[in-house]
Scaffold this motif. Sequence first.
Motif, short mmCIF file in Angstrom:
data_model
loop_
_atom_site.label_atom_id
_atom_site.label_comp_id
_atom_site.label_asym_id
_atom_site.label_seq_id
_atom_site.Cartn_x
_atom_site.Cartn_y
_atom_site.Cartn_z
N GLN A 189 -30.27 81.85 166.55
CA GLN A 189 -30.07 83.01 167.42
C GLN A 189 -28.91 82.75 168.37
OE1 GLN A 189 -33.15 84.81 169.62
NE2 GLN A 189 -34.24 85.55 167.83
N PRO A 190 -27.98 83.69 168.42
CA PRO A 190 -26.87 83.53 169.36
C PRO A 190 -27.37 83.24 170.77
CG PRO A 190 -26.46 85.38 167.92
CD PRO A 190 -27.86 84.91 167.62
N HIS A 191 -26.60 82.44 171.46
CA HIS A 191 -26.85 82.03 172.84
C HIS A 191 -28.04 81.07 172.96
CE1 HIS A 191 -26.65 81.95 177.15
NE2 HIS A 191 -27.94 82.20 177.19
N TYR A 192 -29.19 81.43 172.37
CA TYR A 192 -30.38 80.59 172.56
C TYR A 192 -30.34 79.30 171.74
CZ TYR A 192 -32.00 84.92 174.63
OH TYR A 192 -32.11 86.04 175.40
#
Lengths: 698, 698
Positions: B542-545
């Motif tokens: 997941q992007p960012h996470y």
Amino acid sequence: MTFSSKGYAAWLPSDRWQDEQRIEAWRPLLEQIDARMELRAAGPGAAALQELANGIEILTGTPPSLTLKAGSPPVIVLGSPQAAQRSLEELKALPLAEEAYALRIGAASENENQDGEQAAYAILRGGSERGLLYGAFALLRLIDSDPRGPRDLDLAESPRNPLRMIDQWDNMDGSVERGYSGGSIFYRDNRILLESPRIDDYARLLASVGINAISVNNVNVHREETKLITSALLPDVRRLSDTFGRYGIQLFLSVNYAAPIELGELDTADPLNTDVQHWWQRKVAEIYAAVPDFGGFVVKADSENRPGPFTYGRDHADGANLLADALAPHGGLVMWRCFVYDCHQDWRDRSTDRARAAYDHFRDLDGRFRDNVVLQIKNGPMDFQVREPVSPLFGAMPRTNQVMEFQIAQEYTGQQRDICFLVPQWKKSLDFDTLLNGAGCTVKQIAAGKVHPFTRSGVAAVSNIGNDDNWTGHHLAQANLFGFGRLAWNPELESDAIAEEWSALTFGADTPVARFVAKLLLESWPVYESYTAPLGVGWMVQPHYHYAVDVDGYEYSKWGTYHFADRDGLGVDRTLATGTGYTGQYADENRDRYDSLEECPDELLLFFHHVPYTHVLKSGKTVIQHIYDSRFEGADAVDRWIARWRELEADVDPERFAHILHRLEGQSENAKQWRDAVNTYFYRKSGIPDERERTVYA
Amino acid sequence: MTFSSKGYAAWLPSDRWQDEQRIEAWRPLLEQIDARMELRAAGPGAAALQELANGIEILTGTPPSLTLKAGSPPVIVLGSPQAAQRSLEELKALPLAEEAYALRIGAASENENQDGEQAAYAILRGGSERGLLYGAFALLRLIDSDPRGPRDLDLAESPRNPLRMIDQWDNMDGSVERGYSGGSIFYRDNRILLESPRIDDYARLLASVGINAISVNNVNVHREETKLITSALLPDVRRLSDTFGRYGIQLFLSVNYAAPIELGELDTADPLNTDVQHWWQRKVAEIYAAVPDFGGFVVKADSENRPGPFTYGRDHADGANLLADALAPHGGLVMWRCFVYDCHQDWRDRSTDRARAAYDHFRDLDGRFRDNVVLQIKNGPMDFQVREPVSPLFGAMPRTNQVMEFQIAQEYTGQQRDICFLVPQWKKSLDFDTLLNGAGCTVKQIAAGKVHPFTRSGVAAVSNIGNDDNWTGHHLAQANLFGFGRLAWNPELESDAIAEEWSALTFGADTPVARFVAKLLLESWPVYESYTAPLGVGWMVQPHYHYAVDVDGYEYSKWGTYHFADRDGLGVDRTLATGTGYTGQYADENRDRYDSLEECPDELLLFFHHVPYTHVLKSGKTVIQHIYDSRFEGADAVDRWIARWRELEADVDPERFAHILHRLEGQSENAKQWRDAVNTYFYRKSGIPDERERTVYA
């Protein structure tokens, strides 16, 4: 003061007209105001008078002379009292509902005084002070949006929807959940910002389009907000209530269902426990002692990890009635949200369908709710997507009050960075014929209380404002707040009329900018749809953020939000025969239409059916070719807007020119990213090339 | 005090041994300490003595008697001074490097005193006080990890890597970037937490495994952290420096390249501008006046939107030398990070390759950097993925000091919720033969300064600690911090030896729990890899996470992070012949191996090649079948761990039993989500079913 920047006044009068002839034409009507009403400094009548006087001074540069006498019903006469005399007696005799107003303008040449001068007049009468206030704003709109000068008019209006509510999703730390316009105007550092002049001005904006209720804190009620109903904060809540009350807007609070526990006073929140019942009775009495005009509670319970009656094995009727019984003696309402679904769903399980959830949870409880409970039902069965069918729960509980909930905040519709004028989308919902009691049972009729014997009903919406100078981040996003209010007042208004009215008020009546902006607004929802998720399937966004494209972002999630695209096709089979059976929640005729691959509207095809990429739409295109074509068309449309906007540079102030250009350029980039990511995604999956051989990246 | 909870002491002595025989066996050695060194209360020598005395008291329940005399070189004698006499003279004469220590234990029966009692002794000699401190911790490890009692030993050790550094990514608001263990132990509310006993204890933990440098703020230096080099905060920095200095650890700060501007003193940060040069000279002089033992700066410049020399048309050598020249008179270093790439890449452009970026940016600058610049190069060319090849930049600049940077924080490797013991991964990098000067030019030799004439080199790593009671969120994640230090000291240590040592110190020597935990740790990286992204392709998060699976999460992004999966195959073609040419950055033999579809190791196949799903691996499986098989195997392995852990309930304290069980259950859920999402993703794309007909959701 940054508030003087362009956009702070929104659609209310902000600048003197440039055209001196226009000022001259209106002068006979606007140089004198004669008001007759009971005098209450903090009442909507005084606000009506003040708004009219201020608005006229701003627009014409000259303050009107003012006389004020006691009288009932409340009436304001502008222009020549002599000429108005006969009409005044007629209007005073008119039977008007509390929120209604009547407006008569006499502008024709027959109204001449003894000296042969034109003796124009306008008479505004309210069914109450609130009606008068709505009429005052209507008159200001009329004056400011029509450059041709006064014309004869005879009008009586009352709002179709009894409840016209705004929900703030503001948190006391100053943030706004799903806010795209800066921080909260209500809170900072866990306190209420009573000194903020913006709260007053927000009340003015809302009243000017007929909003009559507001909930001032996020439906997700966290620790600090739980304390809003405690003695420490109620005096501040009272001041908020007075601020909005002056503009005829009743104040609500979102409450935490577990408040008795969270405030440390009980160890249960079981709605059938008498201690809990007594706790809420005492609490509500305390609230009304402090805030006499309090409207009631908004409650998100048993939803997305919020506490609720399910914890105690009770149902939503038990839960809502607990609060309703406490509020009833004081005339308060419970707005009970129906956004209840399993947010820990398993994507592997294709039989569970989140779209079914609200209906499945609530439908059978019809008849069990108290009369002062209003179920608040999102317009679609999912969550404010770009395109959804109407929630089948709306209208399906004849014995239970309902309001339809929209989202003005553009959470899934461009986040006020991309333009998406939502009035046409809302009208699509409001015009939907549920066929629940035969033909003509439209959503708007149900919301207005014309189909079932609702005691309270109407529409509610999540606000899109914050403390950005222009309230809504994108200047043009103001049109959605305006449009919601106008539509809540009268759902028969056409989208183009609303867009044109807002554009005229905001960018000047009959200007090239206003004309282009209105056109752009009307194109914007179809354009936004055309570059984002296709054919009603939804959810192709980055998890949590909900702006940027991520076709599979919610595909393997726990949120019940899937498109099931594989190498052969995509879409969600929600039919009765082979799918989740969601269609069975509609009236038979609607069910059959959605069930049928032939009759299901293209725009919702993938919401209801899983089809091959080669399925041919009513448009004659295959699904895959539709995906390609519409992505290209959407991105191209944004570039056309930009080209046209650049041509208008000389016709608009530099601040708004640059702001809107900058946002449009961002929208163009976003549209191309969506276009290419969606096209490539489906090309990689399907292997089918674009018939027209445009660039689809491998 | 929550710090008394299990895990706070980490691998340092925490409990009295349960086995009385063990205490008796060690007693002759541990009841008396005789130290000879120069007396400096704030020096590492005093810390060495204190650690030994405290550790012995904790483990045996009895404080040793202590004598302390001046003397040089610093020596500590435990047990019988008479028996130790001859060895003592030998050890004192031994030539030892500054950080080295020598340890001799005489435990055999020949060491008897006149009464026939066993006259055991241990002699610890440091090359300096710091060497003595490392030796003291080594002796404690030895005592506490071997239950059999004292045995003869004759050992001299010095660290292989001159620089053994820890980078904190702590922000002054109390957050930790990519922190998975609570907030910062260093900061809260934009001030330094000098009163925190945890800072002292963290210094002890780091020194105990030989760390000799620490940078105490995030490489992304925001507004507040920019002020760390101002007079208001330097006294607090001095106190931090003293705290770490007592444990032989030199303090560094991450600095903002635009500090002259951000602090409001200049309007440029151009490295060739003389005002800027003078500004930094004065600033560094001010720092050293306040913090005499200051180590230098860590700099992330022109990377992920951080400012840097590119703004002024200068290159990284100009940028680094500016700071180096200012630091040189004081003996300070510049740790200049090479994590420089285009973070606004266009996924549509397949010719640009982020993996190339560090080499392309830095390689040709070899020879241009000052002697006190050290380039800090991430272990792989991307960003701390589960599996990457070694960065081709490492060792490719013979005239430029380099350290290799690892990430102890498990950003992409389970975030300290899933277990992933990274020592085997780091060893894979350290053992990699770059072949740059012929065979044997391994990363560890280069880092140790044995290949090129580096004046400073070694290893650095991003810390994984926070203010959680047990420092690292997951108890077992402590093993990574321990393991990094041990490996930085001696990269020849085997992964199993490190895992076993840590497990014994943490869960008791020779216990069933320690044995199982060591086994689990050694399995954990392969297991984590087997359920996440396959065959070296990376980025399916997941992007960012960066925790949960999202196969396409970074596929259409600007981050340069793609897998290019379509209905036929997947992987990134980085070959010279048909791809991005990244392989050409390696020495010829490595290049040829990676270029060759036949010779490229399976584990990195998709990093270097785009292949059909039906491509047959060296394992004999097709790529698609490997994807299915390894996902199932990974998830199954976690469930086997859980089953075994449950059997050990009686053998471990309830707190850690429950904590680890809970985390394992979370890991199991995560592993299954990865398994099913990855399998379904590729099944939907490829249409190829699992040969073994296990459940792959449609």
